[in-house]
Design a protein around this motif. Structure first.
Motif, PDB file in Angstrom:
ATOM      1  N   MET A   1      40.645  57.819  38.308  1.00  0.00           N
ATOM      2  CA  MET A   1      40.934  57.420  39.670  1.00  0.00           C
ATOM      3  C   MET A   1      41.838  56.195  39.664  1.00  0.00           C
ATOM      4  N   SER A   2      42.481  55.951  40.776  1.00  0.00           N
ATOM      5  CA  SER A   2      43.323  54.763  40.886  1.00  0.00           C
ATOM      6  C   SER A   2      43.299  54.254  42.312  1.00  0.00           C
ATOM      7  N   LEU A   3      43.511  52.963  42.465  1.00  0.00           N
ATOM      8  CA  LEU A   3      43.605  52.383  43.800  1.00  0.00           C
ATOM      9  C   LEU A   3      44.868  52.873  44.487  1.00  0.00           C
ATOM     10  N   ARG A   4      44.738  53.294  45.747  1.00  0.00           N
ATOM     11  CA  ARG A   4      45.862  53.937  46.419  1.00  0.00           C
ATOM     12  C   ARG A   4      46.324  53.205  47.671  1.00  0.00           C
ATOM     13  N   ALA A   5      45.657  52.125  48.034  1.00  0.00           N
ATOM     14  CA  ALA A   5      46.023  51.460  49.278  1.00  0.00           C
ATOM     15  C   ALA A   5      46.531  50.060  48.987  1.00  0.00           C
ATOM     16  N   SER A   6      47.630  49.693  49.601  1.00  0.00           N
ATOM     17  CA  SER A   6      48.187  48.352  49.460  1.00  0.00           C
ATOM     18  C   SER A   6      47.736  47.543  50.655  1.00  0.00           C
ATOM     19  N   SER A   7      46.697  46.748  50.481  1.00  0.00           N
ATOM     20  CA  SER A   7      46.130  46.020  51.608  1.00  0.00           C
ATOM     21  C   SER A   7      45.285  44.880  51.073  1.00  0.00           C
ATOM     22  N   GLU A   8      44.835  44.028  51.983  1.00  0.00           N
ATOM     23  CA  GLU A   8      43.932  42.949  51.587  1.00  0.00           C
ATOM     24  C   GLU A   8      42.668  43.524  50.984  1.00  0.00           C
ATOM     25  N   ALA A   9      42.188  44.646  51.569  1.00  0.00           N
ATOM     26  CA  ALA A   9      40.975  45.273  51.050  1.00  0.00           C
ATOM     27  C   ALA A   9      41.186  45.762  49.627  1.00  0.00           C
ATOM     28  N   ALA A  10      42.348  46.350  49.360  1.00  0.00           N
ATOM     29  CA  ALA A  10      42.631  46.832  48.015  1.00  0.00           C
ATOM     30  C   ALA A  10      42.651  45.674  47.020  1.00  0.00           C
ATOM     31  N   THR A  11      43.192  44.539  47.442  1.00  0.00           N
ATOM     32  CA  THR A  11      43.222  43.363  46.575  1.00  0.00           C
ATOM     33  C   THR A  11      41.810  42.883  46.273  1.00  0.00           C
ATOM     34  N   LEU A  12      40.951  42.875  47.306  1.00  0.00           N
ATOM     35  CA  LEU A  12      39.562  42.474  47.113  1.00  0.00           C
ATOM     36  C   LEU A  12      38.850  43.416  46.149  1.00  0.00           C
ATOM     37  N   LEU A  13      39.104  44.724  46.307  1.00  0.00           N
ATOM     38  CA  LEU A  13      38.461  45.701  45.438  1.00  0.00           C
ATOM     39  C   LEU A  13      38.957  45.582  44.002  1.00  0.00           C
ATOM     40  N   THR A  14      40.257  45.447  43.840  1.00  0.00           N
ATOM     41  CA  THR A  14      40.812  45.331  42.496  1.00  0.00           C
ATOM     42  C   THR A  14      40.232  44.131  41.772  1.00  0.00           C
ATOM     43  N   GLY A  15      40.235  42.982  42.447  1.00  0.00           N
ATOM     44  CA  GLY A  15      39.668  41.779  41.846  1.00  0.00           C
ATOM     45  C   GLY A  15      38.172  41.894  41.634  1.00  0.00           C
ATOM     46  N   GLY A  16      37.490  42.511  42.596  1.00  0.00           N
ATOM     47  CA  GLY A  16      36.039  42.663  42.492  1.00  0.00           C
ATOM     48  C   GLY A  16      35.630  43.567  41.346  1.00  0.00           C
ATOM     49  N   LEU A  17      36.362  44.664  41.161  1.00  0.00           N
ATOM     50  CA  LEU A  17      36.045  45.574  40.061  1.00  0.00           C
ATOM     51  C   LEU A  17      36.320  44.920  38.715  1.00  0.00           C
ATOM     52  N   ALA A  18      37.388  44.140  38.640  1.00  0.00           N
ATOM     53  CA  ALA A  18      37.676  43.413  37.399  1.00  0.00           C
ATOM     54  C   ALA A  18      36.564  42.419  37.089  1.00  0.00           C
ATOM     55  N   ALA A  19      36.052  41.765  38.133  1.00  0.00           N
ATOM     56  CA  ALA A  19      34.970  40.800  37.937  1.00  0.00           C
ATOM     57  C   ALA A  19      33.690  41.498  37.475  1.00  0.00           C
ATOM     58  N   ILE A  20      33.425  42.683  38.011  1.00  0.00           N
ATOM     59  CA  ILE A  20      32.239  43.441  37.602  1.00  0.00           C
ATOM     60  C   ILE A  20      32.342  43.827  36.132  1.00  0.00           C
ATOM     61  N   ARG A  21      33.510  44.305  35.721  1.00  0.00           N
ATOM     62  CA  ARG A  21      33.697  44.682  34.318  1.00  0.00           C
ATOM     63  C   ARG A  21      33.476  43.484  33.393  1.00  0.00           C
ATOM     64  N   GLN A  22      33.986  42.333  33.808  1.00  0.00           N
ATOM     65  CA  GLN A  22      33.826  41.134  32.986  1.00  0.00           C
ATOM     66  C   GLN A  22      32.378  40.668  32.972  1.00  0.00           C
ATOM     67  N   GLN A  23      31.741  40.657  34.141  1.00  0.00           N
ATOM     68  CA  GLN A  23      30.368  40.166  34.238  1.00  0.00           C
ATOM     69  C   GLN A  23      29.418  40.974  33.358  1.00  0.00           C
TER      70      GLN A  23
END
Length: 465
Positions: A1-23
Motif C-alpha cells: 500500500m502507499s499513501l495517496r493523498a497530499s494533505s495535512e492529514a497525509a503528512t500526519l499519517l506519514t509521520g505517525g506511521l514512521a514514529a510507530i515503526r521506530q517506537q
C-alpha cells in the motif's frame, strides 16, 4: 500500500506511521546478504521423485483475495465416517538452512508485521510471495499433514511428509461459493464446531477494526469494520484441527512448542461470577466457566461483554516449550494446541513442522534446543505486532476525527467496568472508552468527541445522553 493523498492529514499519517515503526522497533529492509541468500535459495531444484510427488492431489488455497503469501493448501477426502484432510503447509525448511544469515534474520524478526503503508515480512518477498508461497499452477515444496477427523470432531495426525505439490486454484474469502468449497469442507467445519461446543471452548471471532487505503479519505486511509466471511470460519476449522493434531503428536513425544493460555484464577472466577450476575447471566452453582461458555450467544451484547472479561481474566495466550509432568493447555480452545500452519509469517511454525516430520518418520529429532529459546522470541514478536496494529488504528482514528471535534455520535456500549464503558461507534467505526451513567452493555448512548490528537494517537469522548 502507499499513501495517496497530499494533505495535512497525509503528512500526519506519514509521520505517525514512521514514529510507530521506530517506537516498536519494526524491522526495515532486509540486509543485502540476506536478500542474496534468499534469491539463491529460491532457485533450488525440487525433487518430486517417488513418494515425494504429491502433484496428483488436487489442492486449493483459501485466503483473502489480495494475499500472495500463501501458507496453506488443502484437499479433503473420506474413509467411511472419517474425513481425511491433506493439509499442505509451505516448507520454509526447504529454503532456509540452519545457521544461515537468512535464519538469523528470521529470528531477529519473529513474525511479519503489518502496517497500512506496507508490511515488513518474516522472509524476503522472493520466498514468501514467490518460491515458497503455495501459488496456483506451479510446483512447490510443502509439508503435507494428513489429519483424520472422526465423527465426533476429534483430530489425529496420521502423517507429516515433505512433498512436492501443485495447487489447482486460489479461492478467495470474499468470492468463494459453497459448491467451490465442497460438501466435505462444510461437514469438516461442522464437526470441528460441534467438538468445540462439547469441550466448552470459548474461542469466538469478533468483527475486526481495520485500516484500508482510500484516496478520498483524509490522509488516504479510512477505518472500516471488517466482518468475517463464513469461509474464513470454515478455513479456520481446518487450521484448528491440524494445529490440535500436531500439538497432540508433540505432546505424545514429550517435546515441542505449544500455544498456551491459563485458566482464570479462583479470585478471577469469583469476580466473573459477580460480573455474570450484574449482566443478568444465569451461571448455575457448581457449573464451571467452560460449562457456562457453551450456553452464551456471541450475538448477545451482554454475553459478548462477559466473554471479553473472561478472555482477559486468563491473561492472554503465550508460547511454552514442553515441560515434563505438565499438560500444555489453551483455555479458550479447551485443548492442547500449537502453531504450525503459518510458517511464512511466524518463525516458530517452521521448527514445529520440522519436528513432526521427524516424529512421523520415526527419526531421531534434530538435537537443537530451539524450543527453549522460541517462547521469548515469539512472545516479543506477538506483542510487537499487536502493539503496532493497535497504535496504527489509534493514529488513523485520531487523524480521521480531528475535523469532527465537538460532533456527537450514537454509540453502543460493549461493556462497563466501574462506570467506564467500552463503546463502539458505527460510522466511523471507532472503539473507545468513556465514563457513563445509567447505561449497560447493549445500550445506545450519545457521546460528544471532546478531543482528537494525532501526536499522542488519542481521542476522548463525553456522554451526552
Amino acid at each position: 500500500m502507499s499513501l495517496r493523498a497530499s494533505s495535512e492529514a497525509a503528512t500526519l499519517l506519514t509521520g505517525g506511521l514512521a514514529a510507530i515503526r521506530q517506537q516498536y522497533q519494526v524491522p526495515g529492509p532486509f540486509p543485502p546478504a540476506v536478500v542474496a541468500e534468499a534469491e539463491q535459495a529460491a532457485q533450488r531444484p525440487l525433487n518430486a521423485s517417488g513418494d515425494r510427488d504429491a502433484r496428483h492431489i488436487e489442492f486449493v488455497t483459501l485466503d483473502p483475495a489480495t494475499s500472495t503469501d500463501l501458507d496453506q493448501a488443502y484437499h479433503l477426502g473420506q474413509e467411511a465416517d472419517t474425513l481425511v484432510l491433506s493439509y499442505a503447509i509451505a516448507d520454509v525448511g526447504f529454503f532456509v538452512d540452519r545457521n544461515s544469515e537468512l535464519e538469523r534474520e528470521a529470528w531477529r524478526r519473529g513474525s511479519t508485521v503489518y502496517c497500512p503503508d506496507g508490511r515488513e515480512p518474516q522472509y524476503p518477498d522472493v520466498l514468501c510471495e514467490g518460491a515458497a508461497s503455495l501459488l496456483p499452477d506451479v510446483d512447490r515444496p510443502a509439508v503435507v499433514l494428513t489429519v483424520h477427523l472422526d465423527a465426533d470432531g476429534n483430530a489425529t495426525l496420521r502423517n507429516a511428509q515433505r512433498r512436492v505439490i501443485r495447487s489447482r486454484a486460489k479461492l478467495a474469502y470474499e468470492t468463494v461459493s459453497d459448491p467451490q468449497l465442497g460438501p466435505l469442507v462444510v461437514e469438516f467445519s461442522t464437526r470441528v464446531a460441534a467438538a468445540e461446543n462439547r469441550r466448552g471452548a470459548t474461542r469466538i471471532e469478533f468483527p475486526e477494526q481495520d485500516v484500508e487505503v482510500d484516496a478520498s479519505s483524509p490522509g488516504g486511509f479510512k477505518l472500516v469494520t471488517r466482518q468475517r466471511h463464513t469461509s474464513e470460519d470454515t478455513n479456520s476449522s481446518l487450521s484448528l484441527a491440524a494445529n490440535m493434531a500436531v500439538a497432540d503428536c508433540m505432546f505424545a513425544a514429550s517435546q515441542g512448542l505449544f500455544r498456551v493460555m491459563a485458566e482464570p484464577s479462583a479470585p478471577s472466577v469469583r469476580a466473573l461470577r459477580h460480573r455474570a450476575n450484574m449482566l443478568g447471566i444465569n451461571w448455575l452453582s457448581g457449573h464451571s466457566l467452560r460449562q457456562l461458555g457453551v450456553t452464551l450467544d456471541p450475538n448477545n451484547p451482554k454475553h459478548v461483554a462477559f466473554l471479553l472479561a473472561a478472555r482477559r481474566a486468563g491473561g492472554g495466550a503465550s508460547y511454552a516449550a514442553f515441560e515434563a509432568g505438565q499438560r500444555p493447555w489453551h483455555s479458550a480452545i479447551a485443548a492442547t494446541y500449537a502453531h504450525a500452519t503459518a510458517p511464512l509469517r511466524r518463525l516458530a511454525d517452521r521448527y514445529v513442522l520440522d519436528l513432526v516430520v521427524e516424529l512421523c518418520a520415526d527419526q531421531e529429532p534434530t538435537k537443537v534446543d530451539v524450543f527453549r529459546l522460541l517462547p521469548d522470541v515469539m512472545d516479543r514478536a506477538s506483542k510487537r505486532a499487536s502493539a503496532v496494529e493497535r497504535a496504527t488504528i489509534d493514529l488513523v482514528e485520531a487523524v480521521t476525527l480531528v475535523p469532527q471535534v465537538g460532533a456527537t455520535f450514537a454509540a453502543e456500549i460493549v461493556e462497563v467496568d466501574n462506570g467506564v464503558a467500552r463503546i463502539q461507534i458505527a460510522d466511523p467505526p471507532v472503539s473507545a472508552r468513556v465514563r457513563v451513567t445509567r447505561a449497560g452493555p447493549g445500550d445506545i448512548v450519545t457521546v460528544r468527541l471532546a478531543s482528537a490528537d494525532p501526536a499522542s494517537r488519542s481521542i476522548s469522548f463525553e456522554q451526552v445522553t
